[in-house]
Enzyme design. Structure first.
Site, PDB file in Angstrom:
ATOM      1  CE  LYS A 117       1.193  -5.821   3.142  1.00  0.00           C
ATOM      2  NZ  LYS A 117       2.213  -5.152   1.614  1.00  0.00           N
TER       3      LYS A 117
ATOM      4  NE  ARG B 136       7.647 -10.899  -3.211  1.00  0.00           N
ATOM      5  CZ  ARG B 136       6.400  -9.058  -2.207  1.00  0.00           C
ATOM      6  NH1 ARG B 136       5.812  -9.442  -1.491  1.00  0.00           N
ATOM      7  NH2 ARG B 136       6.977  -8.151  -3.835  1.00  0.00           N
TER       8      ARG B 136
ATOM      9  N   GLY C 287      -2.140  -3.184  -1.851  1.00  0.00           N
ATOM     10  CA  GLY C 287      -1.229  -2.949  -3.178  1.00  0.00           C
ATOM     11  C   GLY C 287      -0.583  -3.619  -3.793  1.00  0.00           C
TER      12      GLY C 287
ATOM     13  NE  ARG D  94      -1.285   2.636  -2.870  1.00  0.00           N
ATOM     14  CZ  ARG D  94      -0.367   1.038  -2.394  1.00  0.00           C
ATOM     15  NH1 ARG D  94      -1.426   0.802  -1.552  1.00  0.00           N
ATOM     16  NH2 ARG D  94       0.775   1.129  -1.420  1.00  0.00           N
TER      17      ARG D  94
ATOM     18  CB  SER E 271       5.418   0.435  -6.288  1.00  0.00           C
ATOM     19  OG  SER E 271       5.201  -0.570  -5.602  1.00  0.00           O
ATOM     20  CB  SER E 272      10.117  -2.961  -5.167  1.00  0.00           C
ATOM     21  OG  SER E 272       9.423  -3.647  -4.479  1.00  0.00           O
TER      22      SER E 272
ATOM     23  CD  GLU F 224       7.815  -3.485   4.375  1.00  0.00           C
ATOM     24  OE1 GLU F 224       8.299  -4.386   5.432  1.00  0.00           O
ATOM     25  OE2 GLU F 224       7.698  -3.651   3.023  1.00  0.00           O
TER      26      GLU F 224
ATOM     27  CE  LYS G  33      -2.900  -1.573   2.673  1.00  0.00           C
ATOM     28  NZ  LYS G  33      -1.747  -2.180   2.850  1.00  0.00           N
TER      29      LYS G  33
END
Length: 468
Positions: free
Chosen positions: A50, A55, A123, A151, A197-198, A347, A447
């Site tokens: 994912k 990306r 996200g 979020r 978050s990165s 994660e 998801k």
């Protein structure tokens, strides 16, 4: 031994028999987690990553030429990204493909706004999409599921404003908000706090080659979670000919310039492999994951070391990663307690915490405080659900501590998923050792892995199928 697979040529949420849900609506009946009865002997081929898929979709939309994405993930998160990029003017067509869905041919187009974008609970979309929308001409409104509005999004909103982009959020610092793109972003130097978050960093870096001056980005916060995901972003940019590099421990430079297209083959999702590989430690026997990359930027690759902490033997056999759990927990083997810092791979925490809850010694998992801002507050959710089974889990500021305790299911009290795919799979993993566990909303696994219930059943002894 066949490869466990599941043919899903187009993305759809699993049916009601899997406990799916309507967006923000009522849940269907719970899913009874199967119990491990005998040692495993399974080989699985998993869909694409994912993190890499979304990306590469963004880079393909911003590229100078078409890109063929081979073996991409088809899930709710990736489908939402496809829909978003199409609405902004990108052409994305299905082309051939394999057992988990078609390849995608992505042809860049002129970016234009005047559209709403549904982020669902993704996200990546809510952090990667706004910088792309800033390059479009016209307003783009971002919104999502009710849980998505909780979020953290302040860093994305503030960073775009810092680059001169008009963002209207009515002071919420969260979804919904509207990006008023002018067709260009000046770029230059920018400091942000990406402690939550990165993805805030990655979203800016992915779009930066299209900024007039590129981007010199500096993280100003105390800590930066999930650094491997930023390294993944840099590697994806570099593979397309972009001058992108780290200039310090918390700073990055992306030069303006072309983004190459061509052909990109996606790796399988190694984080999605976590519950399947961990199952060998509970049920015993072996689990193989096909086509495990020799080198990768995916944080799931750290499972090779993490699972040995619980006593697994991990090896390679050709292109397969093999985890041998010996007799397993249900075969009389005890799992040792562990002390682990998962700041680089948060994660994986739900799987690791589920194993630790079944261990014979105390455990402490740290470096995961940022998971409070994921699909749900994962620390609170894990503690709540494990303690409801009789566990002894204590929340800390940056992690969880666990003491050994016998777990047992309570009739009428299902394991809650909290609209979080990794909470759902953690419940399935615990259910291997705890009879009677029922998981609410197993369909939330769509998801990132719509095939999870079928693959899980086949892992435990149903007739394997070989992907077409």
């Amino acid at each position: 031994m066949g490869i466990l697979g599941y043919s899903s040529p187009r993305f759809e949420l699993p049916g009601d028999d899997h406990g799916t849900r309507d967006q923000d609506g009522p849940r269907s009946p719970v899913w009874s987690a199967p119990v491990a009865r005998e040692p495993l002997s399974a080989r699985l081929a998993l869909p694409g990553s994912k993190s890499l898929t979304n990306r590469e979709l963004v880079l393909s939309a911003l590229a100078d030429e078409p890109t063929l994405l081979r073996a991409p993930l088809h899930s709710r998160d990736s489908a939402l990204m496809v829909d978003a990029l199409r609405s902004l003017g990108t052409t994305i067509e299905e082309s051939g493909g394999g057992p988990y869905g078609p390849d995608l041919l992505v042809t860049p187009g002129e970016l234009s706004g005047g559209v709403p974008i549904d982020c669902g609970l993704a996200g990546t979309l809510m952090r990667f999409g706004p910088p792309v929308a800033a390059l479009a001409l016209g307003p783009v409104t971002f919104d999502g599921d009710a849980a998505a509005r909780r979020r953290p999004m302040r860093t994305t909103i503030d960073s775009l404003r810092g680059l001169g982009v008009d963002v209207v959020d009515d002071g919420r610092a969260a979804l919904p908000f509207t990006v008023h793109g002018t067709g260009r972003v000046p770029g230059g130097e920018l400091g942000i706090d990406a402690s939550a978050s990165s993805q805030f960093v990655s979203g800016l870096l992915l779009a930066a080659p299209r900024f007039d001056e590129g981007l010199l980005l500096t993280h100003t916060g105390d800590r930066l979670p999930s650094l491997p995901h930023i390294e993944m972003t840099l590697a994806a940019l570099q593979a397309r000919g972009v001058d992108a590099r780290a200039t310090g421990e918390a700073s990055w430079r992306v030069a303006p310039g072309p983004i190459a297209g061509g052909e990109v083959t996606l790796e399988p999702d190694l984080s999605n492999a976590a519950p399947f590989l961990a199952a060998a430690l509970i049920a015993g026997g072996t689990v193989r994951i096909a086509d495990w990359p020799r080198t990768t930027t995916q944080v799931g690759d750290s499972l090779r070391e993490l699972l040995t902490e619980f006593g697994a033997e991990v090896s390679r056999d050709g292109d397969d990663l093999v985890v041998d759990g010996g007799p397993g927990l249900v075969g009389g083997r005890e799992l040792p307690g562990v002390t682990l810092d998962l700041s680089a791979g948060g994660e994986l925490a739900p799987t690791i915490v589920a194993l630790a809850a079944l261990a014979s010694g105390p455990s402490r998992i740290t470096g995961i405080g940022h998971l409070r801002g994921h699909e749900t507050d994962r620390l609170a959710a894990l503690a709540t659900e494990l303690n409801a089974l009789g566990g002894r889990v204590t929340e800390e500021e940056d992690g969880l501590s666990l003491e050994p305790a016998p777990l047992s299911a309570r009739p009428g009290r299902p394991w809650q998923s909290y609209e979080d795919h990794r909470m759902a799979t953690a419940g399935a993993l615990v259910g291997l050792a705890v009879p009677g566990v029922e998981v609410a909303d197993i369909g939330t696994t769509a998801k990132t892995l719509p095939q999870f219930p079928e693959l899980w059943a086949r892992l435990l002894g149903a007739t394997p199928i070989v992907p077409a």
